[in-house]
Design an enzyme around this catalytic site. Structure first.
Site, mmCIF file in Angstrom:
data_model
loop_
_atom_site.group_PDB
_atom_site.id
_atom_site.type_symbol
_atom_site.label_atom_id
_atom_site.label_comp_id
_atom_site.label_asym_id
_atom_site.label_seq_id
_atom_site.Cartn_x
_atom_site.Cartn_y
_atom_site.Cartn_z
ATOM 1 N N HIS A 47 0.859 -1.186 0.000
ATOM 2 C CA HIS A 47 0.000 0.000 0.000
ATOM 3 C C HIS A 47 0.893 1.232 0.000
ATOM 4 O O HIS A 47 1.569 1.514 0.988
ATOM 5 C CB HIS A 47 -0.897 -0.020 1.243
ATOM 6 C CG HIS A 47 -1.865 1.125 1.302
ATOM 7 N ND1 HIS A 47 -2.786 1.251 2.316
ATOM 8 C CD2 HIS A 47 -2.062 2.192 0.485
ATOM 9 C CE1 HIS A 47 -3.513 2.329 2.128
ATOM 10 N NE2 HIS A 47 -3.088 2.933 1.021
ATOM 11 N N GLU A 71 -12.542 -6.226 -3.347
ATOM 12 C CA GLU A 71 -11.994 -6.859 -2.145
ATOM 13 C C GLU A 71 -12.903 -6.489 -0.983
ATOM 14 O O GLU A 71 -13.091 -5.314 -0.680
ATOM 15 C CB GLU A 71 -10.561 -6.408 -1.857
ATOM 16 C CG GLU A 71 -9.983 -7.087 -0.615
ATOM 17 C CD GLU A 71 -8.543 -6.716 -0.331
ATOM 18 O OE1 GLU A 71 -8.067 -7.030 0.787
ATOM 19 O OE2 GLU A 71 -7.893 -6.103 -1.205
#
Length: 244
Positions: free
Chosen positions: A42, A150
């Site tokens: 991330h 997700e």
């Protein structure tokens, strides 16, 4: 089922001392040796752990695939378009949060999100949206034209010992998304203790797990920590096949 290993917190440990170790590239290689099907990182706007240089190095070194999590920030989208990871998962970000605390709040007319999706897809990158297990939100994600979502498993991760309510919500959400033709991924807060019921949901094809694996790598080593998680996931899927 695919297991993608999030190595953000390897970088968190490095940044705590502003040094050059542990190295996320080495962590990714160890995770792959342990059986990871992909590496997730991330790149946050505040750059609190993973740095731009890490993403560049991982794009060159990862032998499986890279799943780049990012907010809809134009500079990060531009970097993703240049590096072309296999997958980009758009997530919400708040500077004061410790970790991503929920799914995207999808709103009609969100031009910034729409532009990020379009830009990533134009570069040939598979786009996923990180969202809560809510039917309306899943419908909105489908309307945005992404191939995958997700599902945020945080509520389940915090409540799984108290009953099946959150797990049943995940099951219903996964079935609904799959019925719309979406690929279904899941992640957030999954551990060695709670992963198997989620891994047993047949519509879910990918799990993203980081903190629990990196934490237990302190005791077992990262390669072994990934191997143990992968085994739990595979065992859960085997039980599904036997039950059919």
């Amino acid at each position: 089922m695919r297991l993608y290993v999030n190595i953000d917190h390897v970088a968190t440990l490095r940044e705590a001392r502003q040094t050059d170790e542990p190295d996320p590239v080495q962590a990714a290689a160890a995770a792959e040796r342990g059986g990871a099907d992909g590496i997730t990182v991330h790149l946050r706007e505040d750059r609190r752990h993973i740095q731009d240089a890490d993403v560049v190095a991982l794009a060159r070194s990862v032998k499986t695939v890279v799943n780049l999590e990012l907010g809809a920030h134009p500079d990060i989208v531009r970097l993703a378009r240049r590096l072309r990871p296999f997958q980009a998962t758009l997530v919400p970000e708040r500077r004061q949060e410790i970790t991503t605390e929920g799914g995207l709040a999808l709103r009609r007319g969100d031009r910034r999100l729409a532009a990020a999706i379009a830009g990533l897809q134009d570069a040939g990158i598979r786009v996923s949206l990180f969202i809560g297990p809510v039917r309306k939100t899943i419908d909105q994600a489908h309307a945005l034209g992404v191939p995958a979502i997700e599902i945020h498993t945080g509520t389940y991760a915090h409540s799984w010992r108290r009953g099946p309510k959150a797990l049943n919500e995940l099951r219903r959400a996964a079935a609904h998304a799959k019925g719309l033709g979406l690929a279904v991924h899941a992640g957030h807060g999954l551990t060695y203790q709670n992963v198997q019921p989620v891994a047993a949901i047949p519509e879910i094809e990918e799990l993203n797990i980081g903190h629990s694996i990196v934490s237990n790598a302190v005791f077992w080593g990262l390669e072994e920590a990934v191997r143990r998680m992968k085994q739990l996931v595979q065992d859960a899927r085997t039980l599904i096949l036997r039950a059919r």
